[in-house]
Design a protein around this motif. Structure first.
Motif, PDB file in Angstrom:
ATOM      1  N   CYS A 159       9.371  -6.605  -8.550  1.00  0.00           N
ATOM      2  CA  CYS A 159      10.783  -6.760  -8.819  1.00  0.00           C
ATOM      3  C   CYS A 159      10.951  -7.715  -9.991  1.00  0.00           C
ATOM      4  O   CYS A 159      10.316  -8.765 -10.027  1.00  0.00           O
ATOM      5  CB  CYS A 159      11.456  -7.321  -7.560  1.00  0.00           C
ATOM      6  SG  CYS A 159      13.171  -7.683  -7.738  1.00  0.00           S
ATOM      7  N   CYS A 160      11.787  -7.343 -10.939  1.00  0.00           N
ATOM      8  CA  CYS A 160      12.109  -8.237 -12.059  1.00  0.00           C
ATOM      9  C   CYS A 160      10.866  -8.717 -12.809  1.00  0.00           C
ATOM     10  O   CYS A 160      10.716  -9.910 -13.081  1.00  0.00           O
ATOM     11  CB  CYS A 160      12.939  -9.413 -11.577  1.00  0.00           C
ATOM     12  SG  CYS A 160      14.466  -8.897 -10.796  1.00  0.00           S
ATOM     13  N   PHE A 161       9.999  -7.788 -13.120  1.00  0.00           N
ATOM     14  CA  PHE A 161       8.783  -8.068 -13.874  1.00  0.00           C
ATOM     15  C   PHE A 161       7.866  -9.072 -13.175  1.00  0.00           C
ATOM     16  O   PHE A 161       7.170  -9.845 -13.823  1.00  0.00           O
ATOM     17  CB  PHE A 161       9.115  -8.542 -15.300  1.00  0.00           C
ATOM     18  CG  PHE A 161       9.868  -7.516 -16.088  1.00  0.00           C
ATOM     19  CD1 PHE A 161       9.195  -6.434 -16.649  1.00  0.00           C
ATOM     20  CD2 PHE A 161      11.240  -7.603 -16.247  1.00  0.00           C
ATOM     21  CE1 PHE A 161       9.880  -5.475 -17.369  1.00  0.00           C
ATOM     22  CE2 PHE A 161      11.939  -6.647 -16.971  1.00  0.00           C
ATOM     23  CZ  PHE A 161      11.262  -5.586 -17.537  1.00  0.00           C
ATOM     24  N   ALA A 162       7.855  -9.023 -11.843  1.00  0.00           N
ATOM     25  CA  ALA A 162       6.971  -9.906 -11.072  1.00  0.00           C
ATOM     26  C   ALA A 162       6.659  -9.269  -9.729  1.00  0.00           C
ATOM     27  O   ALA A 162       7.494  -8.568  -9.157  1.00  0.00           O
ATOM     28  CB  ALA A 162       7.619 -11.265 -10.858  1.00  0.00           C
ATOM     29  N   THR A 163       5.459  -9.549  -9.240  1.00  0.00           N
ATOM     30  CA  THR A 163       5.115  -9.197  -7.870  1.00  0.00           C
ATOM     31  C   THR A 163       5.501 -10.396  -7.021  1.00  0.00           C
ATOM     32  O   THR A 163       5.156 -11.532  -7.355  1.00  0.00           O
ATOM     33  CB  THR A 163       3.623  -8.876  -7.736  1.00  0.00           C
ATOM     34  OG1 THR A 163       3.310  -7.795  -8.623  1.00  0.00           O
ATOM     35  CG2 THR A 163       3.255  -8.489  -6.314  1.00  0.00           C
ATOM     36  N   GLN A 164       6.230 -10.137  -5.936  1.00  0.00           N
ATOM     37  CA  GLN A 164       6.802 -11.218  -5.142  1.00  0.00           C
ATOM     38  C   GLN A 164       6.639 -10.965  -3.658  1.00  0.00           C
ATOM     39  O   GLN A 164       6.593  -9.821  -3.220  1.00  0.00           O
ATOM     40  CB  GLN A 164       8.305 -11.343  -5.423  1.00  0.00           C
ATOM     41  CG  GLN A 164       8.660 -11.545  -6.853  1.00  0.00           C
ATOM     42  CD  GLN A 164      10.170 -11.444  -7.089  1.00  0.00           C
ATOM     43  OE1 GLN A 164      10.944 -11.176  -6.193  1.00  0.00           O
ATOM     44  NE2 GLN A 164      10.572 -11.654  -8.330  1.00  0.00           N
ATOM     45  N   ASP A 165       6.600 -12.044  -2.906  1.00  0.00           N
ATOM     46  CA  ASP A 165       6.831 -12.007  -1.469  1.00  0.00           C
ATOM     47  C   ASP A 165       8.226 -12.560  -1.280  1.00  0.00           C
ATOM     48  O   ASP A 165       8.587 -13.572  -1.909  1.00  0.00           O
ATOM     49  CB  ASP A 165       5.833 -12.888  -0.704  1.00  0.00           C
ATOM     50  CG  ASP A 165       4.461 -12.263  -0.575  1.00  0.00           C
ATOM     51  OD1 ASP A 165       4.304 -11.066  -0.880  1.00  0.00           O
ATOM     52  OD2 ASP A 165       3.533 -12.988  -0.156  1.00  0.00           O
ATOM     53  N   LYS A 166       9.041 -11.894  -0.455  1.00  0.00           N
ATOM     54  CA  LYS A 166      10.407 -12.371  -0.268  1.00  0.00           C
ATOM     55  C   LYS A 166      10.932 -11.970   1.085  1.00  0.00           C
ATOM     56  O   LYS A 166      10.413 -11.074   1.746  1.00  0.00           O
ATOM     57  CB  LYS A 166      11.323 -11.865  -1.364  1.00  0.00           C
ATOM     58  CG  LYS A 166      11.519 -10.358  -1.386  1.00  0.00           C
ATOM     59  CD  LYS A 166      12.534  -9.899  -2.415  1.00  0.00           C
ATOM     60  CE  LYS A 166      11.984 -10.037  -3.804  1.00  0.00           C
ATOM     61  NZ  LYS A 166      12.949  -9.699  -4.852  1.00  0.00           N
ATOM     62  N   VAL A 167      11.980 -12.651   1.470  1.00  0.00           N
ATOM     63  CA  VAL A 167      12.739 -12.305   2.667  1.00  0.00           C
ATOM     64  C   VAL A 167      14.211 -12.351   2.294  1.00  0.00           C
ATOM     65  O   VAL A 167      14.648 -13.208   1.532  1.00  0.00           O
ATOM     66  CB  VAL A 167      12.432 -13.256   3.849  1.00  0.00           C
ATOM     67  CG1 VAL A 167      12.768 -14.699   3.523  1.00  0.00           C
ATOM     68  CG2 VAL A 167      13.131 -12.790   5.113  1.00  0.00           C
ATOM     69  N   TRP A 168      14.957 -11.370   2.808  1.00  0.00           N
ATOM     70  CA  TRP A 168      16.398 -11.287   2.572  1.00  0.00           C
ATOM     71  C   TRP A 168      17.134 -11.603   3.862  1.00  0.00           C
ATOM     72  O   TRP A 168      16.700 -11.205   4.945  1.00  0.00           O
ATOM     73  CB  TRP A 168      16.792  -9.869   2.160  1.00  0.00           C
ATOM     74  CG  TRP A 168      16.332  -9.447   0.811  1.00  0.00           C
ATOM     75  CD1 TRP A 168      15.170  -8.772   0.504  1.00  0.00           C
ATOM     76  CD2 TRP A 168      17.022  -9.631  -0.425  1.00  0.00           C
ATOM     77  NE1 TRP A 168      15.112  -8.541  -0.846  1.00  0.00           N
ATOM     78  CE2 TRP A 168      16.234  -9.053  -1.439  1.00  0.00           C
ATOM     79  CE3 TRP A 168      18.240 -10.226  -0.762  1.00  0.00           C
ATOM     80  CZ2 TRP A 168      16.625  -9.057  -2.771  1.00  0.00           C
ATOM     81  CZ3 TRP A 168      18.630 -10.230  -2.091  1.00  0.00           C
ATOM     82  CH2 TRP A 168      17.816  -9.646  -3.084  1.00  0.00           C
TER      83      TRP A 168
END
Length: 166
Positions: free
Chosen positions: A94-103
């Protein structure tokens, strides 16, 4: 001390104060009828809630960047234990990055992400195919790129002339 201020319209001030008190582990610094003001130390943030029925949730999404995946997972556990529904996106691009996230979603439907950047990416990325949730980005980036996170969201935004990531 510098900090970002976010002023949000909310439909129900009491419900919004409960949500943000849980999310940020803080009580409002100031309360007035139809108004709450939080002075958050970590992350540095001035959050202003203004009760404006019918206008709540007018923000695309908001985010808190943390340093590690462990912090993202700790937030998943903490928010779930507090009774908030969480949506995890692990190793998503997402957004030119690999991320770990929680919504998490607030009472006014504004979306918050807690995320960490794992690596840079050459592509803007997409949200998982089974979700219509946005990834990150600014309105300027969305306008410059003509980009949205999921292909369906991108087609909807392009067709309507709107930017989905702003």
């Amino acid at each position: 001390m510098s900090r970002i201020q976010l002023a949000l319209n909310v439909d129900d001030i009491e419900q919004a104060v409960r949500f943000y008190s849980t999310l940020f582990r803080a009580e409002p610094a100031k309360r007035k009828p139809g108004y709450a003001n939080f002075a958050i130390a970590e992350p540095p943030l001035k959050l202003v809630l203004i009760e404006n029925p019918g206008q709540g949730g007018s923000v695309n999404h908001l985010g808190i960047e943390v340093e590690t995946s462990e912090q993202v997972h700790a937030e998943i556990a903490r928010l779930s234990e507090a009774g908030l529904f969480t949506e995890e996106q692990i190793a998503t691009t997402c957004c030119f990055a690999t991320q770990d996230k929680v919504w998490v979603t607030a009472p006014g439907q504004e979306r918050w992400e807690v995320y960490t950047v794992l690596a840079d990416s050459e592509t803007f990325g997409t949200a998982p195919a089974d979700t219509a949730e946005p990834c990150c980005g600014t309105a300027d980036e969305a306008a410059a790129e003509g980009a949205c996170c999921g292909s369906a969201a991108k087609q909807d935004a392009v067709g309507s002339g709107a930017a989905c990531c702003g």
